[in-house]
Motif scaffolding. Structure first.
Motif, PDB file in Angstrom:
ATOM      1  N   VAL A 371       0.862  -1.177   0.000  1.00 60.59           N
ATOM      2  CA  VAL A 371       0.000   0.000   0.000  1.00 60.59           C
ATOM      3  C   VAL A 371       0.899   1.227   0.000  1.00 60.59           C
ATOM      4  N   PHE A 372       0.770   2.019  -1.061  1.00 63.41           N
ATOM      5  CA  PHE A 372       1.633   3.180  -1.247  1.00 63.41           C
ATOM      6  C   PHE A 372       0.959   4.439  -0.701  1.00 63.41           C
ATOM      7  N   ASP A 373       1.767   5.520  -0.606  1.00 61.12           N
ATOM      8  CA  ASP A 373       1.202   6.792  -0.139  1.00 61.12           C
ATOM      9  C   ASP A 373       0.013   7.213  -0.992  1.00 61.12           C
ATOM     10  N   GLY A 374       0.141   7.018  -2.300  1.00 58.13           N
ATOM     11  CA  GLY A 374      -0.953   7.396  -3.212  1.00 58.13           C
ATOM     12  C   GLY A 374      -2.238   6.659  -2.864  1.00 58.13           C
ATOM     13  N   ASP A 375      -2.089   5.366  -2.473  1.00 60.03           N
ATOM     14  CA  ASP A 375      -3.277   4.595  -2.087  1.00 60.03           C
ATOM     15  C   ASP A 375      -3.911   5.197  -0.835  1.00 60.03           C
ATOM     16  N   LEU A 376      -3.054   5.574   0.120  1.00 61.54           N
ATOM     17  CA  LEU A 376      -3.584   6.140   1.366  1.00 61.54           C
ATOM     18  C   LEU A 376      -4.291   7.461   1.096  1.00 61.54           C
ATOM     19  N   GLU A 377      -3.702   8.249   0.209  1.00 61.80           N
ATOM     20  CA  GLU A 377      -4.343   9.532  -0.108  1.00 61.80           C
ATOM     21  C   GLU A 377      -5.684   9.311  -0.781  1.00 61.80           C
ATOM     22  N   ALA A 378      -5.748   8.272  -1.619  1.00 60.79           N
ATOM     23  CA  ALA A 378      -7.020   7.964  -2.279  1.00 60.79           C
ATOM     24  C   ALA A 378      -8.061   7.571  -1.222  1.00 60.79           C
ATOM     25  N   ILE A 379      -7.634   6.785  -0.240  1.00 66.61           N
ATOM     26  CA  ILE A 379      -8.568   6.392   0.827  1.00 66.61           C
ATOM     27  C   ILE A 379      -9.059   7.641   1.557  1.00 66.61           C
ATOM     28  N   MET A 380      -8.112   8.529   1.883  1.00 67.73           N
ATOM     29  CA  MET A 380      -8.490   9.736   2.622  1.00 67.73           C
ATOM     30  C   MET A 380      -9.476  10.577   1.825  1.00 67.73           C
ATOM     31  N   ALA A 381      -9.164  10.775   0.547  1.00 69.85           N
ATOM     32  CA  ALA A 381     -10.008  11.672  -0.250  1.00 69.85           C
ATOM     33  C   ALA A 381     -11.370  11.071  -0.532  1.00 69.85           C
ATOM     34  N   HIS A 382     -11.374   9.786  -0.812  1.00 71.50           N
ATOM     35  CA  HIS A 382     -12.635   9.212  -1.286  1.00 71.50           C
ATOM     36  C   HIS A 382     -13.481   8.598  -0.187  1.00 71.50           C
ATOM     37  N   GLU A 383     -12.875   8.237   0.921  1.00 68.84           N
ATOM     38  CA  GLU A 383     -13.659   7.544   1.939  1.00 68.84           C
ATOM     39  C   GLU A 383     -13.802   8.329   3.243  1.00 68.84           C
ATOM     40  N   ILE A 384     -12.827   9.163   3.567  1.00 69.18           N
ATOM     41  CA  ILE A 384     -12.847   9.784   4.896  1.00 69.18           C
ATOM     42  C   ILE A 384     -13.326  11.238   4.874  1.00 69.18           C
ATOM     43  N   LEU A 385     -12.818  12.011   3.922  1.00 72.44           N
ATOM     44  CA  LEU A 385     -13.085  13.447   3.945  1.00 72.44           C
ATOM     45  C   LEU A 385     -14.373  13.808   3.203  1.00 72.44           C
ATOM     46  N   ARG A 386     -15.376  13.010   3.309  1.00 70.63           N
ATOM     47  CA  ARG A 386     -16.607  13.292   2.568  1.00 70.63           C
ATOM     48  C   ARG A 386     -17.769  13.471   3.542  1.00 70.63           C
ATOM     49  N   ILE A 387     -18.726  14.336   3.177  1.00 66.37           N
ATOM     50  CA  ILE A 387     -19.901  14.477   4.037  1.00 66.37           C
ATOM     51  C   ILE A 387     -20.990  13.539   3.521  1.00 66.37           C
ATOM     52  N   PRO A 388     -22.026  13.270   4.319  1.00 68.76           N
ATOM     53  CA  PRO A 388     -23.066  12.370   3.849  1.00 68.76           C
ATOM     54  C   PRO A 388     -23.651  12.869   2.531  1.00 68.76           C
ATOM     55  N   ASP A 389     -23.800  11.958   1.601  1.00 71.35           N
ATOM     56  CA  ASP A 389     -24.230  12.318   0.258  1.00 71.35           C
ATOM     57  C   ASP A 389     -25.683  11.927   0.021  1.00 71.35           C
ATOM     58  N   LYS A 390     -26.274  12.515  -1.015  1.00 68.93           N
ATOM     59  CA  LYS A 390     -27.640  12.155  -1.395  1.00 68.93           C
ATOM     60  C   LYS A 390     -27.668  10.718  -1.938  1.00 68.93           C
ATOM     61  N   TYR A 391     -26.674  10.396  -2.771  1.00 68.10           N
ATOM     62  CA  TYR A 391     -26.635   9.070  -3.390  1.00 68.10           C
ATOM     63  C   TYR A 391     -25.534   8.230  -2.752  1.00 68.10           C
ATOM     64  N   GLU A 392     -25.841   6.997  -2.499  1.00 67.96           N
ATOM     65  CA  GLU A 392     -24.842   6.095  -1.903  1.00 67.96           C
ATOM     66  C   GLU A 392     -24.855   4.786  -2.672  1.00 67.96           C
ATOM     67  N   LEU A 393     -23.723   4.376  -3.173  1.00 68.38           N
ATOM     68  CA  LEU A 393     -23.655   3.115  -3.926  1.00 68.38           C
ATOM     69  C   LEU A 393     -23.500   1.963  -2.939  1.00 68.38           C
ATOM     70  N   ASP A 394     -24.472   1.033  -2.938  1.00 71.01           N
ATOM     71  CA  ASP A 394     -24.417  -0.081  -1.982  1.00 71.01           C
ATOM     72  C   ASP A 394     -23.882  -1.360  -2.609  1.00 71.01           C
ATOM     73  N   PHE A 395     -24.200  -1.556  -3.883  1.00 74.53           N
ATOM     74  CA  PHE A 395     -23.906  -2.855  -4.488  1.00 74.53           C
ATOM     75  C   PHE A 395     -23.765  -2.672  -5.995  1.00 74.53           C
ATOM     76  N   LEU A 396     -22.787  -3.378  -6.560  1.00 73.43           N
ATOM     77  CA  LEU A 396     -22.627  -3.338  -8.020  1.00 73.43           C
ATOM     78  C   LEU A 396     -22.201  -4.722  -8.480  1.00 73.43           C
ATOM     79  N   SER A 397     -22.931  -5.239  -9.456  1.00 70.23           N
ATOM     80  CA  SER A 397     -22.515  -6.512 -10.028  1.00 70.23           C
ATOM     81  C   SER A 397     -22.544  -6.353 -11.543  1.00 70.23           C
ATOM     82  N   VAL A 398     -21.457  -6.780 -12.187  1.00 66.69           N
ATOM     83  CA  VAL A 398     -21.338  -6.581 -13.631  1.00 66.69           C
ATOM     84  C   VAL A 398     -20.980  -7.903 -14.285  1.00 66.69           C
ATOM     85  N   THR A 399     -21.622  -8.196 -15.418  1.00 67.54           N
ATOM     86  CA  THR A 399     -21.158  -9.336 -16.203  1.00 67.54           C
ATOM     87  C   THR A 399     -20.735  -8.807 -17.558  1.00 67.54           C
TER      88      THR A 399
END
Ligand code: KIV
Ligand code: ZN
Length: 513
Positions: A371-399
């Motif tokens: 896990v590189f610094d870039g990965d950690l920054e991605a986690i911070m930006a996309h998962e931690i520093l966000r406020i509750p959103d109108k839309y939330e993706l719960d599940f995705l399945s693709v064939t």
């Protein structure tokens, strides 16, 4: 002898936010403001409270949470604007108001439809009103570089009499050139007799690519404050880039005998944070913070660097805080190691945030070896520093596959309500986007879709940017995952959430900055 200190006034959260698609919500602004405080800026312009409810809230949140850095709110000259700005910023440890009105013939005639005398009167009244509320008042003569210098000097003399603590000489449209700007600063210093200890500020836009050069020249001619943004983001071609101004002053201290209070080792993490939150990527060859700024490709250069770094490096990567060890953590690393590494990257997390970051980190570490610094920054930006959103993706399945019609099934929450749709598409990403659209019923147009690998290897996290347009709004959604279809769906949902935020943040004025 102590070097004269140049004040660094950061306007990433106000002028920087005026970059198309860079709108930030209050929590995102607070995260950047806290990092700017660690970086050591003297003043943070947190927003333009009259422009929207969201900006009012953002300025208030920043004002309440910074320890000592000056927090400034922007206002036009109208008394209502000034009061609103003060209401937002007044709780700051060190609050300030910034009022502006245009002084150039073009702006006065076509935009304001006011005479010189009317503008002068309005400017003075605004500074007086602001000063009755705030101990610190900055006055900006918008489009100063296309203004008549004698009128400009008259305005500055009068606003100083009315109580301005700082006068700003903006190159609003990025039109001036260094020699001309130098003459204008000289004129202001000579002709404004009561200038005394008033802060002389410069604010340069980059339309001709001269914002940093103009700012540095102004400093050599007596400017005592530079207004700038991280990564140079801002209206149109952007503003003077803070990291370039600061590192030029530091690296060429032989020509610029001035210091700043900036902790240069915090530059890199601030730059990454701003890029992640605004979705504005940094070009690889960007000075100071671009991916190639310290990369040496040519054999002769590599040979030189190995023998003696100063052959091809005029400053060290360490001096701007580029982490030397790229390899940081693996799946056996613990919470403590994660906290320490994140601290080094500029993130000081609460226990609750650390817990969330740790679970995300474990998910990534389970999927990829390192896990590189870039990965950690991605986690911070996309998962931690966000406020509750109108839309939330719960599940995705693709064939998808060589003989299959790509199909996606998506489950999402819309305002907390679960919904589910399945759609076919021209490919797995298209199918996923169609399913999300069927749920959100959005009327957006997809302008851009980009995938890039954050780190190396086939197990790298893919970072996806999705730019959407609806009516006059343009937003950039971003997400990262080791699965690029998941990242694409998350980026699309992120863009939809930003759009929702923007719609709420309806600008109530025309002709403002
Ligand atoms: O560019 C500009 O003139 C501005 C003012 C509000 C200072 O952003
Ligand atoms: Zn500006």
């Amino acid at each position: 002898m102590e070097k004269r200190k140049i004040r660094i006034f950061d306007t990433t959260l106000r002028d920087g936010e005026q970059s198309p698609g860079a709108s930030m919500n209050p929590v995102e602004k607070l995260d950047i403001a806290l990092q700017l405080e660690r970086l050591g800026v003297d003043a943070i312009e947190a927003g333009f409270p009259m422009s929207s409810e969201g900006d009012f809230e953002a300025v208030k949140l920043v004002a309440q949470n910074l320890k000592g850095t000056q927090v400034i709110a922007l206002a036009r000259t109208h008394p209502d604007d000034i009061e609103r700005a003060w209401d937002a910023v007044c709780t700051a440890a060190s609050p300030g108001l910034h009022v502006f009105i245009a002084t150039s013939p073009i702006h006065m005639r076509y935009k304001l439809k006011m005479s010189e005398e009317e503008v002068l009167k309005e400017a003075v009244a605004a500074v007086r009103n602001a000063k009755a509320l705030s101990p610190f008042v900055e006055f900006s003569a918008e489009d100063a570089t296309r203004s008549d210098p004698s009128f400009l000097c008259r305005v500055f003399s009068e606003v100083i009499k009315a109580g301005a603590s700082c006068i700003n000489i903006p190159d609003t449209v990025g039109y001036t050139i260094p020699g001309e700007y130098a003459r204008l600063i000289d004129t202001v210093i000579q002709k404004v007799k009561n200038i005394g200890t008033t802060i002389i500020s410069v604010h340069c836009h980059n339309d001709l690519g001269l914002a940093v050069a103009n700012s540095l020249t102004a400093v050599q001619h007596g400017a005592t404050q530079v207004e700038c943004t991280i990564n140079g983001i801002g209206e149109r071609a952007g503003n003077a880039s803070m990291e370039e101004v600061v590192m030029a002053l530091k690296t060429r201290s032989d020509c610029y005998p001035y210091g700043t209070r900036i902790v240069s080792e915090q530059i890199y993490s601030t730059s990454r944070l701003v890029s992640r939150i605004t979705g504005l990527r940094i070009q690889a060859n960007k000075a100071i913070v671009g991916a190639n700024a310290f990369a040496h490709e040519a054999g002769i250069h590599q040979d030189g660097i190995l023998k003696e770094k100063t052959t091809y490096e005029i400053m060290t990567p360490e001096s701007i805080g580029i982490p030397q060890s790229k390899l940081v953590l693996g799946k056996h690393s613990g919470r403590h190691a994660l906290r320490e590494r994140l601290k080094k990257l500029g993130y000081d997390l609460s226990d609750e945030q650390l817990n969330r970051a740790f679970s995300q980190f474990k998910l990534v570490a389970d999927k990829k070896k390192d896990v590189f610094d870039g990965d950690l920054e991605a986690i911070m930006a996309h998962e931690i520093l966000r406020i509750p959103d109108k839309y939330e993706l719960d599940f995705l399945s693709v064939t998808s596959g060589t003989d299959l019609i790509p199909t996606a099934t998506v489950k999402m929450k819309v305002d907390g309500k679960p919904m589910k749709k399945a759609q076919f598409g021209d490919g797995p990403v298209d199918a996923a986007f169609r399913a999300i659209r069927a749920i959100s019923a959005d009327k957006t147009r997809l302008l851009r879709f980009e995938i890039s690998a954050i780190t190396g290897g086939t197990d790298a996290q893919g970072e996806v940017s999705v730019q959407l347009e609806e009516d006059n709004y343009r937003v950039l959604g971003q997400a990262a995952s080791t699965d690029i279809i998941v990242a694409s769906a998350k980026a699309y949902v992120n863009a939809l959430n930003k759009l929702e935020y923007l719609k709420k943040k309806k600008r109530i004025l025309r002709g403002g900055p």
